[in-house]
Motif scaffolding. Sequence first.
Motif, short mmCIF file in Angstrom:
data_model
loop_
_atom_site.label_atom_id
_atom_site.label_comp_id
_atom_site.label_asym_id
_atom_site.label_seq_id
_atom_site.Cartn_x
_atom_site.Cartn_y
_atom_site.Cartn_z
N ALA A 73 1.10 -1.37 0.30
CA ALA A 73 0.21 0.06 -0.37
C ALA A 73 1.30 1.08 0.19
CB ALA A 73 -0.81 0.07 1.25
N THR A 74 0.04 2.27 -0.44
CA THR A 74 0.59 3.68 -0.29
C THR A 74 0.13 4.72 1.11
OG1 THR A 74 1.46 3.74 -2.77
CG2 THR A 74 1.04 5.73 -1.60
N VAL A 75 0.50 4.72 1.70
CA VAL A 75 -0.08 5.97 2.90
C VAL A 75 -0.02 7.61 2.34
CG1 VAL A 75 0.06 5.99 5.23
CG2 VAL A 75 0.11 4.19 4.03
N GLU A 76 -0.34 7.72 2.59
CA GLU A 76 -0.56 9.26 2.06
C GLU A 76 -1.08 9.77 4.14
OE1 GLU A 76 -1.92 11.99 -0.83
OE2 GLU A 76 -1.14 10.50 -2.24
N LYS A 77 -0.08 10.84 4.94
CA LYS A 77 -0.43 11.51 6.37
C LYS A 77 -0.79 12.48 6.24
CE LYS A 77 2.23 7.69 8.33
NZ LYS A 77 3.54 6.83 8.94
N ALA A 78 -1.65 12.96 7.07
CA ALA A 78 -2.48 14.02 7.03
C ALA A 78 -3.02 15.22 5.83
CB ALA A 78 -1.21 15.78 7.76
N VAL A 79 -3.72 14.05 5.15
CA VAL A 79 -4.35 14.77 4.01
C VAL A 79 -5.42 15.50 4.52
CG1 VAL A 79 -6.14 13.72 1.98
CG2 VAL A 79 -3.81 12.59 3.28
#
Length: 142
Positions: A73-79
Amino acid sequence: MEPESAGGSPDRRGVLIAGMALLACLGLLGYGILNTDEQPKPRAVPTAEVTYEVTGTGTVEVWYLARNEAGTATVEKAVTLPWTKSVQVPLGKAPTVAVVLDGKGGQASCTLAIRGKHVQRATAMGEFGRATCTGALPDDNG
């Protein structure tokens, strides 16, 4: 005329050995240049377009699957919402998007569309609320 020793002149032996080494190197170089047999290229993994969307209020962490043969998986934080991403996902992998709200809470909904067709929607609410949307990829014909 100079007398020649039984084994030949030391200068001639050195030149002969150097010449043989040069011929061997040129032969290897020629083999590398002329050997045009291409190694088979790995087959491209067929993919399908998947659109992930997260709407709502609050700040979230988004996990999603994109083109990656390993299936990680790819994770994007504080979106900050709203968030949309269209990616290619390998056939045989289940496209998935997951959303986790931060400690301030809020409400967020994830949606998943495969090749433009809506597949699933889920909603997360409250502090650290979670929601996951997943689907099945159709084969190349569908």
